[in-house]
Enzyme design. Structure first.
Site, PDB file in Angstrom:
ATOM      1  N   ASP A 270      82.072  95.085  36.976  1.00 37.24           N
ATOM      2  CA  ASP A 270      82.717  93.594  37.285  1.00 37.24           C
ATOM      3  C   ASP A 270      83.923  93.256  36.676  1.00 37.24           C
ATOM      4  OD1 ASP A 270      82.991  90.963  38.483  1.00 37.24           O
ATOM      5  OD2 ASP A 270      81.130  90.233  37.480  1.00 37.24           O
ATOM      6  N   LYS A 277      88.562  88.947  34.484  1.00 37.85           N
ATOM      7  CA  LYS A 277      87.734  88.699  33.347  1.00 37.85           C
ATOM      8  C   LYS A 277      88.839  88.823  32.040  1.00 37.85           C
ATOM      9  CE  LYS A 277      83.143  89.276  34.514  1.00 37.85           C
ATOM     10  NZ  LYS A 277      82.782  88.160  34.366  1.00 37.85           N
ATOM     11  N   ASP A 347      85.455  86.106  40.504  1.00 42.58           N
ATOM     12  CA  ASP A 347      84.254  86.440  39.521  1.00 42.58           C
ATOM     13  C   ASP A 347      83.086  85.957  39.741  1.00 42.58           C
ATOM     14  OD1 ASP A 347      83.739  87.824  37.421  1.00 42.58           O
ATOM     15  OD2 ASP A 347      84.453  86.183  35.956  1.00 42.58           O
ATOM     16  N   ARG A 351      76.772  86.075  43.788  1.00 40.15           N
ATOM     17  CA  ARG A 351      76.201  85.482  44.511  1.00 40.15           C
ATOM     18  C   ARG A 351      76.792  85.721  46.025  1.00 40.15           C
ATOM     19  NH1 ARG A 351      78.286  80.269  41.649  1.00 40.15           N
ATOM     20  NH2 ARG A 351      78.415  81.714  40.046  1.00 40.15           N
TER      21      ARG A 351
HETATM   22  N1  BES Z   1      78.557  89.489  35.962  1.00 39.52           N
HETATM   23  C1  BES Z   1      78.970  87.858  35.659  1.00 39.52           C
HETATM   24  C2  BES Z   1      77.967  87.469  34.788  1.00 39.52           C
HETATM   25  C3  BES Z   1      77.651  87.827  33.491  1.00 39.52           C
HETATM   26  C4  BES Z   1      78.270  87.091  32.377  1.00 39.52           C
HETATM   27  C5  BES Z   1      76.671  88.852  33.318  1.00 39.52           C
HETATM   28  C6  BES Z   1      78.136  87.899  31.009  1.00 39.52           C
HETATM   29  C7  BES Z   1      76.421  89.150  31.911  1.00 39.52           C
HETATM   30  C8  BES Z   1      77.162  88.670  30.959  1.00 39.52           C
HETATM   31  C9  BES Z   1      78.996  87.190  37.024  1.00 39.52           C
HETATM   32  O1  BES Z   1      79.765  87.930  38.061  1.00 39.52           O
HETATM   33  C10 BES Z   1      80.347  86.186  36.549  1.00 39.52           C
HETATM   34  O2  BES Z   1      81.426  86.620  36.143  1.00 39.52           O
HETATM   35  N2  BES Z   1      80.070  84.849  36.642  1.00 39.52           N
HETATM   36  C11 BES Z   1      81.088  83.718  36.340  1.00 39.52           C
HETATM   37  C12 BES Z   1      80.678  82.609  37.214  1.00 39.52           C
HETATM   38  C13 BES Z   1      81.753  81.654  37.310  1.00 39.52           C
HETATM   39  C14 BES Z   1      83.055  82.272  37.570  1.00 39.52           C
HETATM   40  C15 BES Z   1      81.600  80.575  38.281  1.00 39.52           C
HETATM   41  C16 BES Z   1      80.536  83.370  34.682  1.00 39.52           C
HETATM   42  O3  BES Z   1      79.449  83.397  34.251  1.00 39.52           O
HETATM   43  O4  BES Z   1      81.716  83.092  34.161  1.00 39.52           O
HETATM   44 ZN    ZN Z   2      79.117  89.942  38.057  1.00 44.22          ZN
HETATM   45 ZN    ZN Z   3      81.777  88.292  38.092  1.00 43.20          ZN
END
Ligand code: BES
Ligand code: ZN
Ligand code: ZN
Length: 499
Positions: A270, A277, A347, A351
């Protein structure tokens, strides 16, 4: 690997004999008293001087100096007998295996009955023993050039007990199977994104299917286009790797009814996409298929233990990349369910892939849905790295999952999902839903979004972003992937079998 013998620990020839020590208060009784006599009361002296302790998880080596056939004793502290706890015992035993490994031992024996008390039967102790053995000795080989030191690990376990050996053997098998499914998930998660693509994950699932006689289906991009999986496909748009929708079916019952659906997020890496990120946050994102690994690890255990419960496992797998073809913030996409989604953050891709996977699991007849995903950083902020966050639309199903998590020794904590929360998820001027309602409560927003695709079906969401990996090794495994939720999912299937 396991040999069960109805023999006395005092006669066993072994490089190392593992003995459990309860604080009863500590006194040597039964066979342990004979052992103490053999040492002319020296063990009691060691206790008095604090070299030997029954404190939970303390381990101590005592060389036998020719007084008995076993070369050394490895005492494991088990704490107060009245407070004996199965999961704590596993950790204590795990510590003993780590010690054995440091000693370079390849074969150990255990005086199983010294672990038995009112709360813990010989079968419980046997299961704790084999599960702890499998988990504690797990290693991810990695890719370093081979060192020329031969690798030593415990391979031969002799279990000494007065209990019925068939029952003990069966319990040893269950514990070992639970550990192996967990370890398989750990290995999948530890494998870097360049070595585990969606196609690799699909090939792995196909191998599992062959081994256990599951029905397997791998949807290709063209199939998904026909089915209208616009949410999943949007995430894959920026990738050069083909997406795979992986489905495994396990049908022990005659009728394909009462189907438990296990849905696992399979993002092999990701980057965040255009909502890129930051450079520190991107490292470690190979673990973003932890949900998929949990489902596959559980399926391995299910294949071994064969519960009488129909199961469909669905894994949407792709990476989330940046390119001229990638999806963008502001895009509106149409999911398989027909619901349209305004993309506010690329990101928040988990979902999106899970939305179509949930719909597809229902399409395959799932009557209950559990989704498992490394979904949000928000769950780590809320609960830390040792608790999996849960959300549900069904009290009864949640209760079942919670019971299974108690049995597995995995910590789950439920987060609320209110009507107000749902309003935020449904708040878009241009589509039915938006994929990122803002940072406040975003673990709830992520889970709640997936819940929109459960519709009326009982559903539990498990966010393992905090629990899928750890930077600290412990008695039951090294730093890295943990295999979180593998045993909870498998034991959920086992419990439903008993109904
Ligand atoms: N894969 C990430 C979540 C994640 C974060 C997993 C840290 C393991 C460690 C997910 O896809 C993501 O990026 N989520 C975002 C959501 C936001 C953009 C609403 C997040 O958690 O910042
Ligand atoms: Zn993710
Ligand atoms: Zn993500």
């Amino acid at each position: 690997m396991f040999t069960v013998k109805n023999e006395s620990m005092l006669q066993q020839e072994t490089p190392c004999l593992i003995v459990g020590l309860y604080d009863r208060p500590l006194k040597f009784a039964g066979e342990l008293a004979t052992l103490d006599e053999l040492f002319n009361g020296e063990l009691t002296e060691l206790v008095k001087e604090g070299d030997l302790s029954a404190k939970s998880k303390k381990v101590a080596i005592v060389p036998t100096l020719g007084k008995m056939p076993a070369k050394r004793l490895l005492f494991v502290g088990l704490g107060k007998e009245k407070q004996a706890d199965f999961h704590e015992m596993k950790e204590a035993i795990g510590g003993a295996f780590i010690k054995s490994k440091h000693l370079g031992l390849t074969s150990v024996a255990v005086a199983l009955d010294s672990f038995v008390c009112e709360e813990i039967s010989a079968e419980d102790a046997a299961q704790a023993f084999s599960e702890a053995f499998g988990l504690a000795t797990y290693e991810f080989k990695g890719y370093k050039q081979a060192s020329n030191e031969p690798e030593k690990k415990v391979e031969q376990l002799t279990v000494l007990t007065k209990a019925e050996s068939e029952a003990v053997q069966a319990a040893l098998q269950v514990g070992y199977v639970l550990s192996q499914g967990t370890n398989s998930a750990r290995t999948l998660v530890n494998t870097p994104g360049n070595m585990l693509t969606a196609s690799d994950l699909a090939a792995y699932a196909e191998q599992l299917a062959v081994k256990y006689g599951f029905e397997v289906e791998i949807l290709e991009k063209a199939d998904m286009e026909k089915l209208g999986m616009g949410a999943f496909l949007a995430v894959n748009q920026g990738s050069t790797e083909p997406p795979k929708m992986i489905t495994l079916k396990y049908q022990p019952k005659e009728e394909w009814t009462d189907v438990l659906g296990l849905v696992g997020k399979g993002i092999t890496f990701d980057t965040g996409g255009y909502s890129l990120k930051p450079k520190d946050g991107i490292v470690g994102m190979k673990t973003d298929m932890g949900g998929a690994a949990a489902v596959l690890g559980a399926m391995e255990i299910i294949g071994e233990l064969k519960p009488n419960q129909n199961i469909v496992a669905v894994i949407p797998s792709t990476d989330n990349m940046v390119s001229g073809h990638a999806f963008k913030p502001d895009d509106v996409i149409t999911s398989m369910s027909g619901k349209t989604i305004e993309v506010l953050n690329t990101d928040a891709e988990g979902r999106l892939v899970l939305a179509d996977a949930m719909t597809y699991a229902k399409h395959h007849g799932a009557n209950y849905l559990i989704d498992v995903a490394t979904l949000t950083g928000g769950v780590i902020v809320a609960l830390g790295t040792d608790k999996t966050g849960a959300i549900t639309n069904n009290e009864e199903l949640f209760e079942e999952v919670l019971e299974a998590s108690f049995e597995a020794g995995e910590f789950i904590w439920r987060l609320p999902l209110t009507e107000k929360d749902k309003k935020r998820i449904r708040n878009s001027s241009i589509a039915d839903l938006n994929n990122s309602p803002g940072r406040d409560g975003h673990a709830i927003m992520g889970g709640g979004f997936i819940g929109e695709f459960a519709e009326g079906t009982p559903w539990v969401h498990l966010d393992i972003a905090g629990t899928a990996d750890t930077n600290k090794g412990g008695a039951l495994g090294p730093a890295g992937a943990t295999g979180a939720m593998v045993r909870t999912l498998a034991l959920l299937a086992m419990r439903r079998n008993e109904e």
